[in-house]
Scaffold this motif. Structure first.
Motif, PDB file in Angstrom:
ATOM      1  N   LEU A 142       1.117  -1.031  -0.190  1.00 46.42           N
ATOM      2  CA  LEU A 142      -0.057   0.147   0.242  1.00 46.42           C
ATOM      3  C   LEU A 142       0.435   1.221   0.492  1.00 46.42           C
ATOM      4  CD1 LEU A 142      -2.619  -0.592   2.618  1.00 46.42           C
ATOM      5  CD2 LEU A 142      -2.513  -0.791   0.176  1.00 46.42           C
ATOM      6  N   PRO A 143       0.722   2.335  -0.505  1.00 46.74           N
ATOM      7  CA  PRO A 143       1.115   3.456  -0.818  1.00 46.74           C
ATOM      8  C   PRO A 143       1.679   4.247   0.987  1.00 46.74           C
ATOM      9  CG  PRO A 143      -0.429   3.260  -2.297  1.00 46.74           C
ATOM     10  CD  PRO A 143      -0.582   2.300  -1.149  1.00 46.74           C
ATOM     11  N   ILE A 186      -6.821   5.013   2.916  1.00 45.29           N
ATOM     12  CA  ILE A 186      -7.480   3.628   2.102  1.00 45.29           C
ATOM     13  C   ILE A 186      -7.618   2.305   2.840  1.00 45.29           C
ATOM     14  CG2 ILE A 186      -5.813   2.867   0.657  1.00 45.29           C
ATOM     15  CD1 ILE A 186      -4.197   4.123  -0.831  1.00 45.29           C
ATOM     16  N   ILE A 187      -6.686   2.774   4.197  1.00 48.55           N
ATOM     17  CA  ILE A 187      -6.864   1.236   4.868  1.00 48.55           C
ATOM     18  C   ILE A 187      -8.156   1.378   5.880  1.00 48.55           C
ATOM     19  CG2 ILE A 187      -6.612   0.482   7.422  1.00 48.55           C
ATOM     20  CD1 ILE A 187      -3.368   1.722   6.763  1.00 48.55           C
ATOM     21  N   GLY A 188      -8.656   2.783   5.825  1.00 49.43           N
ATOM     22  CA  GLY A 188      -9.863   2.303   6.149  1.00 49.43           C
ATOM     23  C   GLY A 188     -11.524   2.408   5.614  1.00 49.43           C
ATOM     24  N   ALA A 189     -11.237   2.727   3.858  1.00 46.19           N
ATOM     25  CA  ALA A 189     -12.201   2.620   3.093  1.00 46.19           C
ATOM     26  C   ALA A 189     -11.564   0.967   2.616  1.00 46.19           C
ATOM     27  CB  ALA A 189     -11.696   3.676   1.538  1.00 46.19           C
ATOM     28  N   LEU A 190     -10.940   0.336   2.941  1.00 45.48           N
ATOM     29  CA  LEU A 190     -10.293  -0.795   3.047  1.00 45.48           C
ATOM     30  C   LEU A 190     -11.394  -1.888   3.897  1.00 45.48           C
ATOM     31  CD1 LEU A 190      -7.025  -1.360   1.752  1.00 45.48           C
ATOM     32  CD2 LEU A 190      -8.814  -2.103   0.178  1.00 45.48           C
ATOM     33  N   VAL A 191     -11.320  -1.342   5.493  1.00 45.23           N
ATOM     34  CA  VAL A 191     -12.277  -2.327   6.262  1.00 45.23           C
ATOM     35  C   VAL A 191     -13.193  -2.155   5.656  1.00 45.23           C
ATOM     36  CG1 VAL A 191     -12.539  -2.263   8.678  1.00 45.23           C
ATOM     37  CG2 VAL A 191     -10.427  -1.786   8.117  1.00 45.23           C
ATOM     38  N   LEU A 192     -14.258  -0.463   5.426  1.00 42.72           N
ATOM     39  CA  LEU A 192     -14.897  -0.805   5.184  1.00 42.72           C
ATOM     40  C   LEU A 192     -15.821  -1.727   3.684  1.00 42.72           C
ATOM     41  CD1 LEU A 192     -15.607   3.525   5.503  1.00 42.72           C
ATOM     42  CD2 LEU A 192     -17.039   1.664   6.838  1.00 42.72           C
ATOM     43  N   GLY A 193     -15.261  -1.212   2.933  1.00 45.39           N
ATOM     44  CA  GLY A 193     -15.501  -2.304   1.574  1.00 45.39           C
ATOM     45  C   GLY A 193     -15.078  -4.088   2.003  1.00 45.39           C
ATOM     46  N   LEU A 253     -13.800   3.974  -2.116  1.00 45.46           N
ATOM     47  CA  LEU A 253     -12.799   2.824  -2.658  1.00 45.46           C
ATOM     48  C   LEU A 253     -11.980   2.907  -3.907  1.00 45.46           C
ATOM     49  CD1 LEU A 253     -10.558   1.175  -1.248  1.00 45.46           C
ATOM     50  CD2 LEU A 253     -12.134  -0.838  -1.407  1.00 45.46           C
ATOM     51  N   PHE A 254     -12.825   3.002  -4.689  1.00 46.80           N
ATOM     52  CA  PHE A 254     -12.393   2.910  -6.395  1.00 46.80           C
ATOM     53  C   PHE A 254     -11.701   4.536  -7.135  1.00 46.80           C
ATOM     54  CE2 PHE A 254     -13.046   2.283 -10.864  1.00 46.80           C
ATOM     55  CZ  PHE A 254     -11.818   1.112 -10.760  1.00 46.80           C
ATOM     56  N   ALA A 255     -11.979   5.298  -6.019  1.00 47.63           N
ATOM     57  CA  ALA A 255     -12.031   6.744  -6.781  1.00 47.63           C
ATOM     58  C   ALA A 255     -10.110   6.867  -6.239  1.00 47.63           C
ATOM     59  CB  ALA A 255     -13.143   7.291  -6.276  1.00 47.63           C
ATOM     60  N   ILE A 256     -10.757   6.791  -4.711  1.00 44.34           N
ATOM     61  CA  ILE A 256      -8.992   6.530  -3.695  1.00 44.34           C
ATOM     62  C   ILE A 256      -8.203   5.603  -4.839  1.00 44.34           C
ATOM     63  CG2 ILE A 256      -8.083   6.248  -1.660  1.00 44.34           C
ATOM     64  CD1 ILE A 256     -10.327   6.642  -0.239  1.00 44.34           C
ATOM     65  N   ALA A 257      -8.356   4.489  -5.323  1.00 45.80           N
ATOM     66  CA  ALA A 257      -7.122   3.912  -5.957  1.00 45.80           C
ATOM     67  C   ALA A 257      -7.235   4.695  -6.960  1.00 45.80           C
ATOM     68  CB  ALA A 257      -7.985   2.658  -6.012  1.00 45.80           C
ATOM     69  N   VAL A 258      -7.623   5.351  -8.029  1.00 49.92           N
ATOM     70  CA  VAL A 258      -7.763   6.102  -9.145  1.00 49.92           C
ATOM     71  C   VAL A 258      -6.648   6.935  -8.961  1.00 49.92           C
ATOM     72  CG1 VAL A 258      -8.614   6.598 -10.861  1.00 49.92           C
ATOM     73  CG2 VAL A 258      -9.644   4.625 -10.297  1.00 49.92           C
TER      74      VAL A 258
END
Length: 205
Positions: A10-11, A19-26, A80-85
């Motif tokens: 991860l960056p 990113i970690i927060g969005a991954l946990v929610l996902g 989450l996808f927007a953060i990744a992009v």
């Protein structure tokens, strides 16, 4: 994939907490629905029916909470996808040499996915959920992601080929062991307490 490509990590820095927060929610969105009392399914792609869940133990979502739940389930993956992009674009702009060429392929494929999904979602909503053809571009867009990764690996030597072979053999071995254990446990529990959905659930866990 977009978050960890091409380093596998991860960056760092300011990107890491959101990113970690969005991954946990996902992960929560994926993990919670299988244990709700009912499972919503669509037999024809348009009409939804509620099916009793034999392993559901969580409280069901009420009619008043359903719009909020649907909104969360829809928005979190998009965020989450927007953060990744955005992270991928930022790393592309600050990369140099071969690393930039590697990211360029994936960035092009991800951009294709974003445009096709946003366009498909827009047409789907505007047509009153009846335009199945709206998702045709997305059908062609998703396969471009592994193709782009394959080009980055093969053309720009992202990984050593012997490492790919080693990992492939290792993962196949682990998968075979897991399948064998699952089969043995399923047969053992099934012969002991009989074949029923609970048997499958217990053996899976």
């Amino acid at each position: 994939l977009a978050l960890t490509f091409p380093s596998g990590h991860l960056p760092q820095g300011r990107w890491r907490p959101p990113i970690i927060g969005a991954l946990v929610l996902g992960a929560a969105i994926v993990a919670i629905p299988p244990f709700l009392p009912t499972i919503t399914a669509s037999l024809d792609g348009f009409t939804s029916v509620a099916i009793p869940n034999p392993v559901g133990f969580l409280p069901d979502v009420g009619p008043d909470d359903l719009p909020v739940a649907q909104l969360i389930v829809t928005l979190v993956p998009i965020v989450l996808f927007a953060i990744a992009v955005v992270s991928l674009v930022w790393r592309y702009r600050h990369a140099t040499g071969v690393l930039k060429l590697q990211i360029r392929w994936l960035l092009a494929a991800v951009a294709f996915v974003v445009v096709s999904v946003v366009g498909g979602l827009t047409l789907f909503v505007m047509s009153g959920n009846t335009a199945g053809y709206a998702w045709i571009p997305a059908i062609f867009a998703y396969p471009t992601v592994p193709i782009a990764v394959g080009v980055a690996v093969m053309r720009y030597r992202l990984f050593e080929i012997d490492r790919i072979i080693s990992r492939t053999i290792s993962y196949l071995g682990v998968s075979a062991i897991l399948f064998a254990v699952f089969a043995v446990v399923t047969l053992t529990i099934g012969s002991a307490i009989g074949d029923n959905p609970l048997t499958v659930a217990v053996s899976t866990l």
